[in-house]
Design a protein around this motif. Structure first.
Motif, PDB file in Angstrom:
ATOM      1  N   LYS A 178       0.832  -1.203   0.000  1.00  0.00           N
ATOM      2  CA  LYS A 178       0.000   0.000   0.000  1.00  0.00           C
ATOM      3  C   LYS A 178       0.866   1.253   0.000  1.00  0.00           C
ATOM      4  CE  LYS A 178      -3.830   2.219   2.283  1.00  0.00           C
ATOM      5  NZ  LYS A 178      -4.783   2.202   3.369  1.00  0.00           N
ATOM      6  N   THR A 179       1.973   1.225   0.758  1.00  0.00           N
ATOM      7  CA  THR A 179       2.878   2.365   0.809  1.00  0.00           C
ATOM      8  C   THR A 179       3.478   2.639  -0.562  1.00  0.00           C
ATOM      9  OG1 THR A 179       3.414   1.845   3.101  1.00  0.00           O
ATOM     10  CG2 THR A 179       4.909   3.311   1.939  1.00  0.00           C
ATOM     11  N   GLU A 180       3.847   1.582  -1.284  1.00  0.00           N
ATOM     12  CA  GLU A 180       4.410   1.750  -2.618  1.00  0.00           C
ATOM     13  C   GLU A 180       3.398   2.401  -3.556  1.00  0.00           C
ATOM     14  OE1 GLU A 180       6.396  -0.820  -6.254  1.00  0.00           O
ATOM     15  OE2 GLU A 180       5.534  -1.863  -4.542  1.00  0.00           O
ATOM     16  N   LYS A 181       2.140   2.004  -3.464  1.00  0.00           N
ATOM     17  CA  LYS A 181       1.104   2.607  -4.308  1.00  0.00           C
ATOM     18  C   LYS A 181       0.918   4.083  -3.976  1.00  0.00           C
ATOM     19  CE  LYS A 181      -1.518  -1.556  -5.270  1.00  0.00           C
ATOM     20  NZ  LYS A 181      -2.776  -2.270  -5.115  1.00  0.00           N
ATOM     21  N   VAL A 182       1.007   4.407  -2.699  1.00  0.00           N
ATOM     22  CA  VAL A 182       0.881   5.810  -2.290  1.00  0.00           C
ATOM     23  C   VAL A 182       2.039   6.626  -2.858  1.00  0.00           C
ATOM     24  CG1 VAL A 182       0.936   7.377  -0.307  1.00  0.00           C
ATOM     25  CG2 VAL A 182      -0.457   5.311  -0.215  1.00  0.00           C
ATOM     26  N   VAL A 183       3.255   6.088  -2.791  1.00  0.00           N
ATOM     27  CA  VAL A 183       4.422   6.782  -3.337  1.00  0.00           C
ATOM     28  C   VAL A 183       4.275   6.973  -4.841  1.00  0.00           C
ATOM     29  CG1 VAL A 183       6.909   6.596  -3.762  1.00  0.00           C
ATOM     30  CG2 VAL A 183       6.000   6.055  -1.507  1.00  0.00           C
ATOM     31  N   LEU A 184       3.877   5.929  -5.540  1.00  0.00           N
ATOM     32  CA  LEU A 184       3.709   6.034  -6.992  1.00  0.00           C
ATOM     33  C   LEU A 184       2.629   7.042  -7.357  1.00  0.00           C
ATOM     34  CD1 LEU A 184       3.983   2.264  -7.988  1.00  0.00           C
ATOM     35  CD2 LEU A 184       5.712   4.056  -8.288  1.00  0.00           C
ATOM     36  N   TRP A 185       1.526   7.034  -6.632  1.00  0.00           N
ATOM     37  CA  TRP A 185       0.446   7.982  -6.873  1.00  0.00           C
ATOM     38  C   TRP A 185       0.928   9.406  -6.604  1.00  0.00           C
ATOM     39  CZ3 TRP A 185      -3.611   8.241  -9.653  1.00  0.00           C
ATOM     40  CH2 TRP A 185      -4.621   9.140  -9.396  1.00  0.00           C
ATOM     41  N   THR A 186       1.726   9.579  -5.541  1.00  0.00           N
ATOM     42  CA  THR A 186       2.248  10.897  -5.206  1.00  0.00           C
ATOM     43  C   THR A 186       3.201  11.394  -6.289  1.00  0.00           C
ATOM     44  OG1 THR A 186       2.056  10.370  -2.858  1.00  0.00           O
ATOM     45  CG2 THR A 186       3.439  12.244  -3.434  1.00  0.00           C
ATOM     46  N   ILE A 187       4.058  10.510  -6.792  1.00  0.00           N
ATOM     47  CA  ILE A 187       4.954  10.888  -7.891  1.00  0.00           C
ATOM     48  C   ILE A 187       4.136  11.313  -9.106  1.00  0.00           C
ATOM     49  CG2 ILE A 187       6.632   9.992  -9.569  1.00  0.00           C
ATOM     50  CD1 ILE A 187       7.656   8.152  -7.301  1.00  0.00           C
ATOM     51  N   PHE A 188       3.148  10.508  -9.470  1.00  0.00           N
ATOM     52  CA  PHE A 188       2.292  10.803 -10.609  1.00  0.00           C
ATOM     53  C   PHE A 188       1.631  12.173 -10.458  1.00  0.00           C
ATOM     54  CE2 PHE A 188      -1.874  10.701 -12.676  1.00  0.00           C
ATOM     55  CZ  PHE A 188      -1.547  10.274 -13.945  1.00  0.00           C
ATOM     56  N   LEU A 189       1.006  12.416  -9.315  1.00  0.00           N
ATOM     57  CA  LEU A 189       0.304  13.685  -9.095  1.00  0.00           C
ATOM     58  C   LEU A 189       1.250  14.876  -9.028  1.00  0.00           C
ATOM     59  CD1 LEU A 189      -2.435  12.630  -6.520  1.00  0.00           C
ATOM     60  CD2 LEU A 189      -2.709  13.114  -8.952  1.00  0.00           C
ATOM     61  N   THR A 190       2.425  14.678  -8.456  1.00  0.00           N
ATOM     62  CA  THR A 190       3.400  15.766  -8.359  1.00  0.00           C
ATOM     63  C   THR A 190       3.773  16.276  -9.740  1.00  0.00           C
ATOM     64  OG1 THR A 190       4.271  14.930  -6.266  1.00  0.00           O
ATOM     65  CG2 THR A 190       5.700  16.385  -7.558  1.00  0.00           C
ATOM     66  N   PHE A 191       4.122  15.368 -10.633  1.00  0.00           N
ATOM     67  CA  PHE A 191       4.541  15.806 -11.966  1.00  0.00           C
ATOM     68  C   PHE A 191       3.353  16.178 -12.846  1.00  0.00           C
ATOM     69  CE2 PHE A 191       8.410  13.900 -10.421  1.00  0.00           C
ATOM     70  CZ  PHE A 191       9.325  14.858 -10.804  1.00  0.00           C
ATOM     71  N   LEU A 192       2.184  15.647 -12.567  1.00  0.00           N
ATOM     72  CA  LEU A 192       0.976  16.082 -13.269  1.00  0.00           C
ATOM     73  C   LEU A 192       0.689  17.545 -12.948  1.00  0.00           C
ATOM     74  CD1 LEU A 192      -1.473  15.217 -15.027  1.00  0.00           C
ATOM     75  CD2 LEU A 192      -2.660  14.723 -12.886  1.00  0.00           C
ATOM     76  N   LYS A 193       0.927  17.931 -11.711  1.00  0.00           N
ATOM     77  CA  LYS A 193       0.703  19.305 -11.269  1.00  0.00           C
ATOM     78  C   LYS A 193       1.728  20.275 -11.854  1.00  0.00           C
ATOM     79  CE  LYS A 193       2.067  20.351  -7.133  1.00  0.00           C
ATOM     80  NZ  LYS A 193       2.205  20.420  -5.674  1.00  0.00           N
ATOM     81  N   ILE A 194       2.961  19.842 -11.998  1.00  0.00           N
ATOM     82  CA  ILE A 194       4.032  20.724 -12.465  1.00  0.00           C
ATOM     83  C   ILE A 194       3.873  21.079 -13.938  1.00  0.00           C
ATOM     84  CG2 ILE A 194       6.506  20.843 -12.952  1.00  0.00           C
ATOM     85  CD1 ILE A 194       6.949  19.258 -10.352  1.00  0.00           C
ATOM     86  N   GLY A 195       3.574  20.115 -14.783  1.00  0.00           N
ATOM     87  CA  GLY A 195       3.528  20.324 -16.232  1.00  0.00           C
ATOM     88  C   GLY A 195       2.648  21.456 -16.709  1.00  0.00           C
ATOM     89  N   PRO A 196       1.362  21.432 -16.389  1.00  0.00           N
ATOM     90  CA  PRO A 196       0.463  22.439 -16.951  1.00  0.00           C
ATOM     91  C   PRO A 196       0.662  23.861 -16.421  1.00  0.00           C
ATOM     92  CG  PRO A 196      -0.778  20.548 -16.130  1.00  0.00           C
ATOM     93  CD  PRO A 196       0.634  20.380 -15.705  1.00  0.00           C
ATOM     94  N   VAL A 197       1.261  24.012 -15.273  1.00  0.00           N
ATOM     95  CA  VAL A 197       1.392  25.361 -14.696  1.00  0.00           C
ATOM     96  C   VAL A 197       2.738  26.005 -14.986  1.00  0.00           C
ATOM     97  CG1 VAL A 197      -0.255  24.874 -12.861  1.00  0.00           C
ATOM     98  CG2 VAL A 197       2.176  24.514 -12.446  1.00  0.00           C
ATOM     99  N   THR A 198       3.614  25.296 -15.677  1.00  0.00           N
ATOM    100  CA  THR A 198       4.941  25.833 -15.962  1.00  0.00           C
ATOM    101  C   THR A 198       5.001  26.266 -17.414  1.00  0.00           C
ATOM    102  OG1 THR A 198       5.807  24.240 -14.385  1.00  0.00           O
ATOM    103  CG2 THR A 198       7.394  25.397 -15.734  1.00  0.00           C
ATOM    104  N   PHE A 199       5.048  27.565 -17.639  1.00  0.00           N
ATOM    105  CA  PHE A 199       5.137  28.102 -18.992  1.00  0.00           C
ATOM    106  C   PHE A 199       6.589  28.412 -19.316  1.00  0.00           C
ATOM    107  CE2 PHE A 199       0.919  29.207 -17.442  1.00  0.00           C
ATOM    108  CZ  PHE A 199       0.148  28.614 -18.427  1.00  0.00           C
TER     109      PHE A 199
END
Length: 94
Positions: free
Chosen positions: A2-23
């Protein structure tokens, strides 16, 4: 597991958030990625992120996705790299 899934989800969301807001392209993402990965999440240290950016810049491809993939790998191995890759593929199809 479960911890591994949380880490993977956090990585996914972190970079999902960075892409669209960085011009300004991949180079504009560097300080945002560094702040998120080093200061906020504390996944890596400053010297590690500097090495990742140097390698990501030296290989073909966009520095943003290259560095994100390396960071994903450093944090969670192959699955972390794949989580970032899936995020990138998802953002391209949108």
């Amino acid at each position: 597991m479960k911890t591994e899934k949380v880490v993977l989800w956090t990585i996914f969301l972190t970079f999902l958030k960075i892409g669209p807001v960085t011009f300004g392209g991949g180079y504009a993402m560097i300080p945002v990625i560094e702040r998120e990965v080093v200061e906020k999440r504390k996944w890596l240290e400053t010297r590690d992120i500097a090495d990742i950016f140097a390698v990501a810049e030296s290989i073909p491809g966009a520095i943003g996705i290259n560095s994100a993939t390396f960071i994903g790998y450093r944090v969670a191995g192959i699955r972390g790299a794949l989580a970032v890759g899936l995020q990138h593929r998802r953002s391209l199809s949108s």
